[in-house]
Design a protein around this motif. Structure first.
Motif, short mmCIF file in Angstrom:
data_model
loop_
_atom_site.label_atom_id
_atom_site.label_comp_id
_atom_site.label_asym_id
_atom_site.label_seq_id
_atom_site.Cartn_x
_atom_site.Cartn_y
_atom_site.Cartn_z
N CYS A 179 29.75 -14.56 19.96
CA CYS A 179 30.79 -14.94 19.02
C CYS A 179 30.36 -14.49 17.64
N ALA A 180 31.12 -13.58 17.05
CA ALA A 180 30.84 -13.08 15.71
C ALA A 180 31.76 -13.77 14.72
N ALA A 181 31.19 -14.34 13.67
CA ALA A 181 31.94 -15.10 12.68
C ALA A 181 31.97 -14.39 11.34
N SER A 182 33.07 -14.56 10.62
CA SER A 182 33.20 -14.04 9.27
C SER A 182 34.12 -14.94 8.46
N GLY A 183 33.97 -14.92 7.14
CA GLY A 183 34.85 -15.67 6.27
C GLY A 183 34.50 -17.12 6.07
N LEU A 184 33.34 -17.55 6.53
CA LEU A 184 32.89 -18.92 6.34
C LEU A 184 31.38 -18.94 6.16
N THR A 185 30.87 -20.05 5.64
CA THR A 185 29.43 -20.20 5.49
C THR A 185 28.87 -20.60 6.85
N GLY A 194 19.91 -24.40 14.67
CA GLY A 194 19.66 -24.06 16.05
C GLY A 194 18.61 -24.94 16.72
N GLY A 195 18.12 -25.94 16.00
CA GLY A 195 17.06 -26.77 16.53
C GLY A 195 17.52 -27.83 17.51
N THR A 196 18.82 -28.13 17.53
CA THR A 196 19.36 -29.15 18.41
C THR A 196 20.53 -28.59 19.19
N ARG A 209 21.88 -19.33 18.37
CA ARG A 209 22.56 -18.74 17.22
C ARG A 209 21.60 -17.92 16.40
N ASP A 210 22.15 -16.97 15.68
CA ASP A 210 21.40 -16.12 14.76
C ASP A 210 22.17 -16.13 13.45
N ASN A 211 21.73 -16.97 12.52
CA ASN A 211 22.46 -17.12 11.26
C ASN A 211 22.43 -15.86 10.41
N VAL A 224 26.82 -16.62 17.36
CA VAL A 224 26.40 -17.64 18.31
C VAL A 224 26.58 -17.07 19.71
N TYR A 225 25.70 -17.48 20.61
CA TYR A 225 25.67 -16.90 21.95
C TYR A 225 25.69 -17.98 23.02
N LEU A 226 26.13 -17.60 24.19
CA LEU A 226 26.07 -18.48 25.35
C LEU A 226 25.56 -17.67 26.54
#
Length: 126
Positions: free
Chosen positions: A22-28, A55-57, A72-74, A79-81
């Motif tokens: 899941c690739a995200a854009s437009g948000l923190t 990603g710790g929990t 996840r990779d900030n 985010v991955y599954l």
């Protein structure tokens, strides 16, 4: 303009594996709890997995615990599954969601998320 775009779905035999992205854009992104949900035909959208800001929990639905791994990779706003030992009952459209910053809500409740991707189809054959 917030966008979440899922990818990685497809057709796989029972016992096989898939990795959803899941690739995200437009948000923190780093300030958002992220989750995965799924919806099978004729069924309600249901919680699959969730991951904290750093990603710790993580937490999982009982039906996927031990088989799926969320990460996840900030730095990449992603985010991955990882889905292993897939079963036919895992067949569904899988959605990535960004949890609302306020108010706080249950991590597994779909109405606690304010942005969703378009979904990616996962089909597991017998």
């Amino acid at each position: 303009q917030v966008q979440l775009v899922e990818s990685g779905g497809g057709l796989v035999q029972a016992g096989g594996s898939l990795r959803l992205s899941c690739a995200a854009s437009g948000l923190t992104f780093s300030s958002r709890v992220m989750g995965w949900f799924r919806q099978a035909p004729g069924k309600e959208r249901e919680f699959v997995a969730v991951i904290s800001w750093s990603g710790g929990t993580t937490d999982y639905a009982p039906s996927v615990k031990g088989r799926f791994t969320i990460s996840r990779d900030n730095a990449k706003n992603a985010v991955y599954l990882q889905m292993n030992s897939l079963k036919p009952e895992d067949t569904a459209v899988y959605y990535c969601g960004a949890k609302k910053t306020l108010p706080l809500g249950l991590r597994g409740a779909k109405d606690a998320y304010d942005y969703w991707g378009q979904g990616t189809q996962v089909t597991v054959s017998s």
